[in-house]
Motif scaffolding. Structure first.
Motif, PDB file in Angstrom:
ATOM      1  N   THR A 269     -38.754-120.860  51.413  1.00  0.00           N
ATOM      2  CA  THR A 269     -37.387-120.923  50.881  1.00  0.00           C
ATOM      3  C   THR A 269     -36.424-120.146  51.777  1.00  0.00           C
ATOM      4  O   THR A 269     -35.330-120.614  52.104  1.00  0.00           O
ATOM      5  CB  THR A 269     -37.352-120.364  49.452  1.00  0.00           C
ATOM      6  N   CYS A 270     -36.828-118.948  52.184  1.00  0.00           N
ATOM      7  CA  CYS A 270     -35.972-118.137  53.048  1.00  0.00           C
ATOM      8  C   CYS A 270     -35.840-118.764  54.434  1.00  0.00           C
ATOM      9  O   CYS A 270     -34.752-118.753  55.029  1.00  0.00           O
ATOM     10  CB  CYS A 270     -36.525-116.719  53.158  1.00  0.00           C
ATOM     11  N   ALA A 271     -36.931-119.303  54.954  1.00  0.00           N
ATOM     12  CA  ALA A 271     -36.862-119.956  56.260  1.00  0.00           C
ATOM     13  C   ALA A 271     -35.869-121.103  56.236  1.00  0.00           C
ATOM     14  O   ALA A 271     -35.076-121.286  57.167  1.00  0.00           O
ATOM     15  CB  ALA A 271     -38.252-120.461  56.661  1.00  0.00           C
ATOM     16  N   ARG A 272     -35.874-121.851  55.160  1.00  0.00           N
ATOM     17  CA  ARG A 272     -34.941-122.972  55.039  1.00  0.00           C
ATOM     18  C   ARG A 272     -33.507-122.475  54.892  1.00  0.00           C
ATOM     19  O   ARG A 272     -32.578-123.018  55.488  1.00  0.00           O
ATOM     20  CB  ARG A 272     -35.328-123.826  53.830  1.00  0.00           C
ATOM     21  N   SER A 273     -33.314-121.404  54.137  1.00  0.00           N
ATOM     22  CA  SER A 273     -31.960-120.926  53.860  1.00  0.00           C
ATOM     23  C   SER A 273     -31.267-120.376  55.099  1.00  0.00           C
ATOM     24  O   SER A 273     -30.037-120.424  55.205  1.00  0.00           O
ATOM     25  CB  SER A 273     -31.985-119.866  52.757  1.00  0.00           C
TER      26      SER A 273
END
Length: 321
Positions: A269-273
């Motif tokens: 999720t953080c990588a995508r954000s």
């Protein structure tokens, strides 16, 4: 998890400890994402090539592997031996998980892949080819080995790696015949594959120290901290859940996997954000591109042989599902 830097490719399981036209720009593109591999939700990344159109997908790579096993099995039967083809993983389970993993759905189902790794380990322990070879008499074991790869008298291929090491492999028997059928020239394939497969040490350090990429990793780390998982980088997140005791009870394993999944989902999720994957791929392409002058020809050659093998594989085995 194991092999986090590339696709899980099934190699020919012989029952013993042996293994068996493009532009330079296009060939260089085939190297990109070996470190930062991942599939984003909403895209059919398993079946889609890179924008340059010069890169095999991991699904295509698996198809070549399946063709190798199919051909070896056929060859060994002709030599009077049994041979079992191995396809223990589905296409989804076989997908590569690189340094950056931003597929939230995959993480929710598989975490970082510990259960997939355990499944692979069980398959190796139960490999019917190993069990079968053990049932043979000593003379028949020797004949089996000769049929598989030529035995001790087979041609020994040698290749220098970009970092100065040396890789050797016997080439003969069914394994050698299969490589000739698929790639054309087993020796040329071995040299090119050994070189390209060992290029990453030449640029990975530069990538991980790259200012723009490090800034994106910092943003990822801050995001993870807010989610309750204070890790400096994706590698640290994975290390925190990597060790799983083989003696765990089923309940303990379920708790361990639940924790792995929570961290993996937050990671993705953080990588995508923060667009960590796209930034990383762009910077990786830059550093890989610097290798074109010295290694462009061998990259071209490897990709040509891969495409030759794929064309033949597509005519003999179905795509992995």
């Amino acid at each position: 998890m194991k092999r986090a830097d590339g696709p899980r490719r099934t190699v020919v399981s012989s029952g013993r400890s042996t293994r068996r036209a493009t532009t330079t720009v296009g060939a260089i593109a085939a190297l990109v994402s070996l470190v930062l591999t991942g599939c984003t939700a909403g895209t059919d990344a398993a079946h889609r090539a890179s924008p340059a159109g010069e890169k095999l997908t991991y699904a295509q790579d698996l198809r070549i592997s399946d063709a190798e096993q199919h051909l070896v099995a056929r060859c060994m039967r002709k030599q009077g031996f049994r041979f079992w083809e191995e396809k223990s993983l589905s296409l989804e389970e076989s997908r590569p998980v690189g340094y950056v993993q931003d597929d939230v759905d995959w993480a929710r189902s598989h975490g970082y892949g510990s259960r997939i790794t355990a499944k692979e380990d069980r398959a190796r322990l139960r490999n019917p080819n190993i069990a079968y070879r053990k049932t043979l008499s000593r003379p028949r074991q020797k004949a089996y080995d000769i049929a598989m790869d030529g035995g001790q008298d087979a041609v020994l291929l040698t290749s220098r790696t970009p970092s100065g090491g040396t890789i050797t492999k016997r080439s003969g028997g069914c394994a050698g015949q299969v490589e000739k059928m698929l790639y054309g020239d087993p020796a040329a394939w071995f040299r090119s594959d050994a070189t390209v497969s060992n290029l990453r040490p030449l640029y990975v350090g530069k990538l991980l120290r790259d200012k723009e990429f490090k800034s994106a990793v910092g943003a990822w780390s801050r995001c993870m901290g807010k989610a309750g998982h204070p890790f400096p980088d994706p590698a640290a997140a994975r290390r925190s859940v990597r060790e799983h005791s083989a003696e765990q009870t089923r309940a303990e394993e379920a708790r361990t996997f639940a924790n792995e999944t929570r961290i993996a989902v937050a990671d993705a999720t953080c990588a995508r954000s923060v667009s960590l994957r796209s930034i990383g791929e762009r910077r990786e392409a830059h550093y890989v591109g610097e290798l074109a002058g010295k290694y462009g020809d061998v990259l071209d050659a490897r990709l040509r042989m891969q495409r030759r093998a794929l064309a033949r594989a597509e005519r003999m085995v179905p795509a992995r599902t």
